[in-house]
Write an enzyme that holds these catalytic residues in place. Structure first.
Site, PDB file in Angstrom:
ATOM      1  N   ASP A 164      34.449   6.295  95.733  1.00 25.96           N
ATOM      2  CA  ASP A 164      34.986   5.470  94.325  1.00 25.96           C
ATOM      3  C   ASP A 164      34.513   7.019  92.914  1.00 25.96           C
ATOM      4  OD1 ASP A 164      35.291   3.238  92.911  1.00 25.96           O
ATOM      5  OD2 ASP A 164      33.184   2.569  92.951  1.00 25.96           O
ATOM      6  N   LYS A 214      17.445  -1.414  90.310  1.00 28.58           N
ATOM      7  CA  LYS A 214      18.903  -1.627  90.893  1.00 28.58           C
ATOM      8  C   LYS A 214      18.334  -3.512  91.623  1.00 28.58           C
ATOM      9  CE  LYS A 214      23.054   1.470  91.108  1.00 28.58           C
ATOM     10  NZ  LYS A 214      24.236   2.048  91.329  1.00 28.58           N
ATOM     11  N   GLY A 269      29.103  -8.786  90.469  1.00 27.84           N
ATOM     12  CA  GLY A 269      28.953  -9.753  91.309  1.00 27.84           C
ATOM     13  C   GLY A 269      28.316 -10.262  92.089  1.00 27.84           C
ATOM     14  N   GLY A 315      23.354  -3.890  82.550  1.00 30.76           N
ATOM     15  CA  GLY A 315      24.557  -4.016  83.566  1.00 30.76           C
ATOM     16  C   GLY A 315      24.885  -5.125  84.155  1.00 30.76           C
ATOM     17  N   GLY A 337      25.000  -8.258  91.926  1.00 29.88           N
ATOM     18  CA  GLY A 337      23.750  -7.650  91.439  1.00 29.88           C
ATOM     19  C   GLY A 337      23.443  -7.134  89.477  1.00 29.88           C
TER      20      GLY A 337
END
Length: 465
Positions: free
Chosen positions: A163, A65, A44, A41, A46
């Site tokens: 979120d 990540k 913008g 994945g 990382g």
């Protein structure tokens, strides 16, 4: 394979290579421990890599990540860096929970921030919605009962996720849901709850007060309610809300019926006014529980399977296969015994006459065996219930709706196609009503037609299954 973590290189180094990239010489082991394998994945700010933990003997998978902003803007980059670090802080504060990815490490290397967390195997609900189609009421109830205890857990630790959306809920193979991506999470101290903060969230899913920078626990509840609406309708939030009337119109987009009880719960979850909304996950769980019928007390052991047959058919093998959970073999045995009961073994298919006169005792025995050993998930009576929910008509459109609900059709390349027999799911993770599947065994005139819509349904009605 070893994926180089250098953003200017990203070379896929072959297996068995050294600990340094063949192209740029960058270290391939993050923190001398985690080996990246491939990119899974990026956005913008990382990239996300699938990796393995080489410190452990089994080399378990994990996720790396990498914070690597790919555009200019000092204030935006600074805020993104803070949120990236905040995700690690929140995961550490939350500790271990089976439905939240565990934080394994957080550090900097080569002047870049890295977060390493537990790998969650499964697909997110947006992917599930795309591959399987809209959710049923049963699936939504299961989702709420599965995920709301996680909300209780994070809210009790004064963390607001901020979120909640289908992309941030992972469905594992065992049916367990995992809440991911705590990058936007906010620590809800009493001071923080009273002060306007940064506007974070996903448009359409975000509660009004959160859009104004004042996220509270009930903001997550709002977003979860909107998520449920999208899963029920396959429609984006923006199209489920009428701006001119300032009201939700999600019922206009339903593809299957929803009980008034569940509808009332969802309506209260998505109330724009905070005071009219559920204030806690516990309140919703209590509302769901109050709608569940109380089980009857078990007075005596259930009687043995009667295995009745008006045509002398032996259902012992079917019973034993179902009891052993051998669903594919049981499905094939079902076709055999039904042909025998209809006295159509030589022809190897049914016609309308044989089905119109199919013995009710035999149909009932087969159905009861499937229902009993699947714990109510499979059987003709289960399929009949779903048929009625999608319209109960004898036409092609209703047959397709039934196929969508029970998982006989799957979206491929932008359209839904009927699955072949070998593509069916022969386990209890299959959608409700998925089995038995004998759709191809009825002949009318010179053509093959769907089993359910044109032939078997009327017989099931007459036999009162």
């Amino acid at each position: 394979m070893s994926q180089c973590l250098n953003p200017d290189c990203l070379l896929q180094n072959p297996s068995g290579s050294t600990n340094f990239c063949h192209e740029c010489g960058n270290k391939l082991l993050l923190g001398d421990r985690y080996r990246s394998q491939k990119i899974i994945g990026q956005g913008g700010f990382g990239r996300t890599f699938l990796a393995v933990d080489e410190y452990k003997p089994s080399k378990p998978p994990c996720v790396i990540k990498q914070f690597y902003p790919q555009f200019q803007g000092a204030s935006s980059i600074q805020k993104a860096a803070e949120l990236f670090e905040l995700e690690a802080v929140r995961l550490e504060q939350l500790g271990k929970h089976s439905q939240i990815p565990e934080l394994l490490a957080y550090f900097s290397q080569d002047e870049r921030q890295y977060l390493v967390q537990e790998f969650i195997d499964g697909e997110n609900l947006a992917q599930t919605l795309k591959s399987q189609g809209y959710f049923s009421e049963t699936q939504i109830r299961n989702l709420l009962n599965n995920l709301l205890p996680v909300f209780e857990f994070i809210h009790s630790r004064q963390v607001i996720h901020r979120d909640i959306k289908p992309e941030n809920i992972i469905l594992q193979q065992d049916g367990q849901l995992v809440l991911v991506d705590f990058g936007a999470a906010k620590y809800a101290t009493q001071t923080a709850l009273a002060v306007t903060g940064t506007r974070i969230g996903t448009a359409g899913y975000t509660a009004p007060e959160q859009a104004n920078g004042k996220a509270i626990h009930a903001s997550d509840i709002y977003s979860l309610g909107v998520t449920c609406l999208c899963l029920l309708t396959e429609v984006e939030p923006i199209d489920l809300f009428d701006d001119s009337e300032f009201e939700w119109v999600w019922r206009e987009h339903l593809k299957t019926s929803v009980s008034s009880e569940l509808g009332q719960i969802l309506d209260k979850m998505i109330q724009p006014a905070i005071k009219k909304r559920y204030q806690s996950a516990t309140e919703i769980l209590q509302a769901l529980a109050s709608q569940s019928p109380q089980p009857s007390p078990q007075v005596s052991p259930p009687p043995p399977d009667p295995l009745k047959s008006a045509r002398g058919v032996d259902y012992t093998r079917l019973r034993d296969l179902l009891a052993a959970g051998k669903w594919k073999e049981a499905d094939q045995e079902t076709i055999k015994v039904m042909l025998k009961a209809a006295r159509r073994e030589k022809e190897d298919y049914f016609d309308t006459g044989s089905m119109d006169n199919f013995p009710c005792d035999d149909l009932r025995t087969i159905d009861q065996l499937w229902v009993k050993y699947s714990q109510g998930r499979f059987g003709f009576s289960v399929q009949k219930k779903i048929w009625l929910e999608v319209g109960g008509k004898v036409d092609w459109d209703t047959e397709k709706k039934l196929g969508d609900r029970v998982g006989w059709r799957k979206r491929r390349k932008g359209r839904k196609d009927w699955l072949s027999y070998n593509d069916l799911t022969f386990n209890l993770q299959a959608p409700e009503g998925h089995l038995p599947w004998v759709r191809c065994c009825v002949r009318v005139g010179f053509g093959l037609v769907g089993w359910w819509g044109l032939v078997l349904f009327s017989r099931i009605e007459n036999c009162k299954l």
